[in-house]
Design an enzyme around this catalytic site. Sequence first.
Site: not given
Length: 193
Positions: A46, A123
């Site tokens: 992830h 992110h």
Amino acid sequence: MRQKRKTKKRAKKPIPPCHELAYWMSHLPECLWTIPLFNLSLPGSHDAVTYSLDETSTVSVNESKLLELMDKHMHWIIHPIILRWCITQELTVLEQLDAGIRYFDFRIAHKPDDPSMTLHFVHMLYTTAVVEDVLWDILRWLKSHPCEVIILAFRNFDGLEEEHHRHLVFCIKKIFCCRLCPRNVVPTLQRMW
């Protein structure tokens, strides 16, 4: 007078000395070679490139303006907190591949006010890693591991205009060319080898 605190670098955890993890797909029993990949459980990562976030990483324009403002004016307090929140991987993509990871979550971004076609990962913060460089690294790894299959999931596309998206598709096709799964083909290990 207050001194700025330095963000502590996390100590990298060594990959266990298990050479077989880098070649686990090629050691699967023959009965699994014809099973569609979507029916196999593949270890995944992830936000796979967050290992390249650091003190110089800037807040994504898609994040709240309040966060951006706080990071700008209270950087020494806020940035270490953001980094701890954002870094989900400590191993590089190559180290993850050697550790057996075969599915990668890539969140792509183009930094605002950047006239180049350079794409980064994101992110909450923009990574220091460049998409094209990471893809070339993956290709080199695949060449030395011909019986391994990797799934790359590209998503988010923060700040990408049509020309950036075309550039990303061009890079993927140029770098991986015949290693890409053709359309309308159910991918299996046997077909992808």
